[in-house]
Design a protein around this motif. Structure first.
Motif, mmCIF file in Angstrom:
data_model
loop_
_atom_site.group_PDB
_atom_site.id
_atom_site.type_symbol
_atom_site.label_atom_id
_atom_site.label_comp_id
_atom_site.label_asym_id
_atom_site.label_seq_id
_atom_site.Cartn_x
_atom_site.Cartn_y
_atom_site.Cartn_z
ATOM 1 N N ARG A 1 0.857 -1.190 0.000
ATOM 2 C CA ARG A 1 0.000 0.000 0.000
ATOM 3 C C ARG A 1 0.889 1.235 0.000
ATOM 4 N N GLY A 2 0.959 1.912 -1.138
ATOM 5 C CA GLY A 2 1.790 3.110 -1.226
ATOM 6 C C GLY A 2 3.241 2.797 -0.937
ATOM 7 N N ASP A 3 3.794 3.494 0.053
ATOM 8 C CA ASP A 3 5.199 3.290 0.395
ATOM 9 C C ASP A 3 5.365 2.396 1.616
ATOM 10 N N GLU A 4 4.362 1.540 1.879
ATOM 11 C CA GLU A 4 4.423 0.633 3.017
ATOM 12 C C GLU A 4 3.966 -0.771 2.621
ATOM 13 N N VAL A 5 4.336 -1.714 3.465
ATOM 14 C CA VAL A 5 3.807 -3.079 3.402
ATOM 15 C C VAL A 5 2.920 -3.270 4.622
ATOM 16 N N TRP A 6 1.656 -3.583 4.414
ATOM 17 C CA TRP A 6 0.748 -3.893 5.517
ATOM 18 C C TRP A 6 0.659 -5.407 5.646
ATOM 19 N N CYS A 7 0.780 -5.914 6.878
ATOM 20 C CA CYS A 7 0.841 -7.359 7.072
ATOM 21 C C CYS A 7 0.587 -7.700 8.533
ATOM 22 N N VAL A 8 0.679 -8.983 8.848
ATOM 23 C CA VAL A 8 0.611 -9.449 10.227
ATOM 24 C C VAL A 8 2.019 -9.447 10.807
ATOM 25 N N LEU A 9 2.153 -8.881 11.997
ATOM 26 C CA LEU A 9 3.399 -8.951 12.760
ATOM 27 C C LEU A 9 3.182 -9.891 13.939
ATOM 28 N N GLU A 10 4.040 -10.900 14.040
ATOM 29 C CA GLU A 10 4.084 -11.777 15.208
ATOM 30 C C GLU A 10 5.355 -11.437 15.972
ATOM 31 N N GLU A 11 5.205 -11.015 17.212
ATOM 32 C CA GLU A 11 6.345 -10.541 17.993
ATOM 33 C C GLU A 11 6.427 -11.304 19.302
ATOM 34 N N PHE A 12 7.562 -11.940 19.526
ATOM 35 C CA PHE A 12 7.761 -12.668 20.777
ATOM 36 C C PHE A 12 8.192 -11.707 21.874
ATOM 37 N N THR A 13 7.592 -11.898 23.030
ATOM 38 C CA THR A 13 7.867 -11.031 24.179
ATOM 39 C C THR A 13 8.667 -11.732 25.258
ATOM 40 N N GLY A 14 8.951 -13.001 25.080
ATOM 41 C CA GLY A 14 9.707 -13.775 26.050
ATOM 42 C C GLY A 14 10.198 -15.055 25.424
ATOM 43 N N ASP B 1 4.743 -16.839 24.583
ATOM 44 C CA ASP B 1 5.067 -15.446 24.922
ATOM 45 C C ASP B 1 5.084 -14.633 23.628
ATOM 46 N N VAL B 2 3.914 -14.296 23.138
ATOM 47 C CA VAL B 2 3.834 -13.737 21.797
ATOM 48 C C VAL B 2 2.603 -12.848 21.675
ATOM 49 N N ARG B 3 2.700 -11.870 20.819
ATOM 50 C CA ARG B 3 1.578 -11.005 20.484
ATOM 51 C C ARG B 3 1.516 -10.871 18.972
ATOM 52 N N ARG B 4 0.296 -10.579 18.458
ATOM 53 C CA ARG B 4 0.128 -10.422 17.013
ATOM 54 C C ARG B 4 -0.723 -9.203 16.736
ATOM 55 N N VAL B 5 -0.300 -8.393 15.766
ATOM 56 C CA VAL B 5 -1.010 -7.181 15.384
ATOM 57 C C VAL B 5 -0.901 -7.006 13.880
ATOM 58 N N LEU B 6 -1.731 -6.136 13.337
ATOM 59 C CA LEU B 6 -1.521 -5.660 11.978
ATOM 60 C C LEU B 6 -0.512 -4.522 12.032
ATOM 61 N N ALA B 7 0.406 -4.514 11.092
ATOM 62 C CA ALA B 7 1.488 -3.535 11.125
ATOM 63 C C ALA B 7 1.783 -3.023 9.726
ATOM 64 N N ALA B 8 2.398 -1.838 9.671
ATOM 65 C CA ALA B 8 2.820 -1.213 8.415
ATOM 66 C C ALA B 8 4.334 -1.046 8.447
ATOM 67 N N VAL B 9 5.009 -1.613 7.441
ATOM 68 C CA VAL B 9 6.464 -1.578 7.355
ATOM 69 C C VAL B 9 6.860 -0.658 6.206
ATOM 70 N N PRO B 10 7.707 0.335 6.443
ATOM 71 C CA PRO B 10 8.119 1.227 5.352
ATOM 72 C C PRO B 10 8.966 0.499 4.313
ATOM 73 N N LEU B 11 8.734 0.825 3.060
ATOM 74 C CA LEU B 11 9.475 0.194 1.972
ATOM 75 C C LEU B 11 10.859 0.786 1.765
ATOM 76 N N ASP B 12 11.140 1.913 2.414
ATOM 77 C CA ASP B 12 12.442 2.552 2.209
ATOM 78 C C ASP B 12 13.560 1.897 3.013
ATOM 79 N N GLY B 13 13.242 0.876 3.806
ATOM 80 C CA GLY B 13 14.263 0.180 4.578
ATOM 81 C C GLY B 13 14.597 0.826 5.899
ATOM 82 N N SER B 14 13.891 1.891 6.277
ATOM 83 C CA SER B 14 14.232 2.601 7.514
ATOM 84 C C SER B 14 13.951 1.783 8.767
ATOM 85 N N ALA B 15 13.137 0.718 8.644
ATOM 86 C CA ALA B 15 12.863 -0.126 9.807
ATOM 87 C C ALA B 15 13.779 -1.345 9.869
ATOM 88 N N ALA B 16 14.712 -1.453 8.936
ATOM 89 C CA ALA B 16 15.555 -2.639 8.883
ATOM 90 C C ALA B 16 16.399 -2.822 10.129
#
Length: 697
Positions: A142-155, A160-175
């Motif tokens: 979507r535009g300059d982002e990737v929208w997807c499911v994020l699975e993130e371990f907390t422990g 020990d995990v959480r899941r959300v919808l997330a937007a990742v920038p395509l410019d690599g700034s979140a790498a």
């Protein structure tokens, strides 16, 4: 051709374990990138990785766009899901994003960039040192982002995990910077699929559910408005609930909202009013237009553009649907009239992945004479043809679904063309009857060889195959793992026991709190039925299964003396241990299968093969991946400890580097040959073409 006589099980066959392994697997996750169709495809000989394949718009040969070691596969909920997305750009060729299995990062890739093989994939997301890290699945650009499911371990623990919808920038700034990832939803729901954006981009729809439900028990369809700055607001549930399983949500090209729901007892397609949640069944049938949502990104329906496949000036677009009982076929549904026209062709089973390009629909299908391949349906002419993921063959031969060398599939074609289709088994779909007269659906594959028969007074050995899941099913299609045995004179029967999908909600709920009872009884009823009618030798019947099927196989050894031996593959073996040790998705699954926590200890003692090991008297082989996060090796080790000193011949074959399901060619070869050796020793026939499996007490 002269027909000779030889004992069942001793027949020579050109389908050896190496060939079966090299062609194992199937195409998955078909998608459109502009006018091109893309999909993922297995490479067993390349460490079991999955590559990304593209077929050009001009109809040229499909080619892999990613060399080794790139592995396009997500680990979200350990089973993964849709791992890639792509878009056409005005210049520079397509842009593709994908999840790489080794580090689970999202990568951006430009295959047509200057240079050999395009640009190198560049990371978009960071690596996390916490637990299982950061994982991504079911993306949409979507535009300059990737929208997807994020699975993130907390422990450190698997839950020990959480899941959300997330937007990742395509410019690599979140790498290297997790804070640059925008979270679009909170984590109030334990599980979520990725967002589906309306054609005008102003709305997003997705599915959610919570423990202890599994997605075939009850899910909710969530709908939200998308603001100009890319936020989700006014999020609400418009369909579904604890007792209604919505399997898919889809937008039409005109902005209509479609969903697949089992509110009527069968997964049927519905048109949903976004404001009121009022749902109208577009094709009320006692058939399944959906299935178990084991992985985000599965797709049983796909809307065609308005007017596509219709006469000029028509209104709303048609909808491609997969539907049927037990196995599915591809059809085109007219939502206005309810008319449903099925695609012509030999394919009898379709996988839940569909893509639409103009008036053409793409999917993955198989038949009893061809393995899974990518198929194109022209909705204007009604013509369907295979276009990729298979071995081209003028004889209707095997459809190869994985490679052994080259990335363009030519080696697969060469190997597949070595097989004479005369060695393929012919399945017989049948209905048996079990306790209380309940129906049991099964597919029988008799021993089959073009030039060999057994003596008229010899009955064939048979192996009962219990499928995994257990909320799943098996269709009657060509499987070289089955042909490996039938072409040697060993019959196979695949049982869709009570609890299987494909036959409505009531059929799959037969297994509720009855796992280890109904599945065991149904497999035994089919085995006894084959023996009673003179189809199978009652003294030479085995049982085998992997994962949940491994549970059924092992539990059957402890519950009955019907079987001469068993192959138990990456199994569940103890209910309590499984609930405590498995991954998050299935950590509460056991409550629906065996009962609530307060009764689980009792049920575990009553049904678990580990607790009932003293009742196991038949030989068995136990095949286990040592990196399995779903059915950890600890389960297998406890059964082995319980069997120690019991004078029951058995073998344990462990596979380094393999998880839940064997993907490397060498592992598949060893597993098949070990299983065949067990049958040879127990059933009493000679096989000099495989290593002898050492059975110890």
């Amino acid at each position: 051709m002269d027909v000779r006589t030889a004992p069942y099980g001793s027949w020579p066959s050109p389908i050896d374990a190496a060939l079966a392994a090299s062609l194992d697997g199937r195409p998955e996750f078909v998608g459109a990138v502009g006018p091109e169709v893309w999909w993922t495809e297995p490479r067993p000989a390349e460490g079991g990785r999955r590559t990304l394949v593209r077929r050009p718009a001009d109809g040229g040969p499909a080619t892999s766009v990613l060399p080794e070691p790139w592995n396009v596969r997500s680990r979200v909920t350990e089973y993964g899901g849709l791992p890639w997305a792509g878009t056409e750009r005005p210049s520079g060729g397509p842009l593709v994003v994908f999840a790489h299995f080794a580090d689970q990062r999202l990568y951006a890739y430009e295959p047509d960039a200057p240079g050999s093989g395009g640009s190198a994939p560049r990371p978009l997301t960071p690596v996390s040192a916490v637990g299982g890290g950061l994982r991504w699945v079911d993306p949409v650009l979507r535009g300059d982002e990737v929208w997807c499911v994020l699975e993130e371990f907390t422990g450190p623990g698997p839950t020990d995990v959480r899941r959300v919808l997330a937007a990742v920038p395509l410019d690599g700034s979140a790498a290297e910077d997790r804070s640059r990832v925008r979270e679009l939803t909170d984590d109030r729901y334990r599980f979520t699929t990725g967002p589906r954006l309306s054609p005008d981009g102003r709305q997003a729809a997705w599915l959610v559910w919570d423990h202890p439900r599994m997605p075939w028990d009850g899910t909710e369809l969530r709908l939200a408005e998308v603001t100009g700055d890319g936020r989700l607001v006014r999020s609400r549930t418009v369909l579904g609930g604890p007792d209604e399983a919505v399997a898919q949500v889809e937008w039409t090209s005109g902005g209509g909202l479609l969903a697949v729901s089992d509110r009527g007892g069968w997964w049927n397609p519905y048109e949903v009013d976004p404001e009121t949640g009022w749902a109208v069944n577009l094709c009320p049938r006692e058939e399944e237009f959906g299935g178990p949502l084991w992985r985000p990104g599965l797709r049983w329906i796909a809307a065609l553009p308005a007017g596509a496949g219709r006469a000029a000036g028509s209104g709303a677009g048609l909808v491609a649907v997969l539907h049927g009982q037990g196995s599915s076929v591809l059809g085109v549904l007219d939502p206005e009239s309810g008319d449903l026209v099925d695609a012509a062709g030999p394919w009898t089973a379709w996988q839940p992945t569909l893509a639409v390009i103009g008036t053409r629909v793409y999917g993955v299908a198989a038949s009893p004479r061809s393995a899974y391949e990518v198929v194109e349906l022209d909705t204007v002419t009604g013509h369907a043809r295979a276009v990729g993921g298979r071995a081209p063959s003028g004889t209707g031969g095997i459809g190869a679904t994985s490679g052994t060398g080259g990335t363009d599939g030519t080696d697969r074609a060469d190997r597949a063309d070595q097989i004479d289709p005369a060695f393929y088994p012919e399945p017989q779909s049948r209905t048996f009857y079990g306790r209380g007269g309940r129906e049991i659906h099964a597919h029988v594959y008799p021993p089959h060889h073009p030039s060999l028969r057994a003596r008229p007074d010899e009955l064939p050995p048979y192996v009962v195959w219990a499928h995994g899941g257990p909320t799943d099913h098996v269709p009657p299609v060509l499987d070289l793992n089955i042909a490996y045995f039938t072409s040697r004179g060993i019959g196979v029967v695949e049982v869709n026991y009570g609890g299987s999908t494909g036959y409505g909600r009531a059929y799959r709920e037969r297994l509720r709190e009855q796992w280890g009872v109904v599945d065991v009884e149904d497999c035994a009823a089919v085995a006894r039925g084959l023996a009673a009618e003179g189809t199978a030798d009652p003294d030479r019947i085995a049982i085998r299964g992997g994962s949940a099927g491994g549970w059924t196989a092992a539990a059957s050894l402890a519950a009955t003396d019907l079987y001469a031996c068993a192959a138990v593959i990456f199994p569940v073996l103890e209910l309590l241990g499984f609930a405590e040790e498995t991954h998050d998705l299935e950590s509460r699954y056991i409550e629906g299968l065996a009962g609530p926590p307060q009764t689980l200890a009792l049920r575990s003692r009553e049904r678990s093969p580990v607790a009932r090991a003293d009742r196991i008297t038949a030989p068995f082989v136990l095949l286990q991946g040592l990196d399995d996060p779903v059915c950890p090796p600890a389960q297998a080790e406890r059964l082995l400890a319980a069997m120690r000193g019991r004078s029951v011949p058995h073998a344990y074959v462990a596979f380094e580097g393999e998880g839940h399901g064997f993907r490397r060619a060498e592992s598949m070869v060893r597993a098949l040959e070990s299983e065949l050796s067990l049958y040879a020793q127990v059933f009493g026939f000679e096989r000099a073409d495989i290593p002898r499996l050492a059975l110890s007490d």
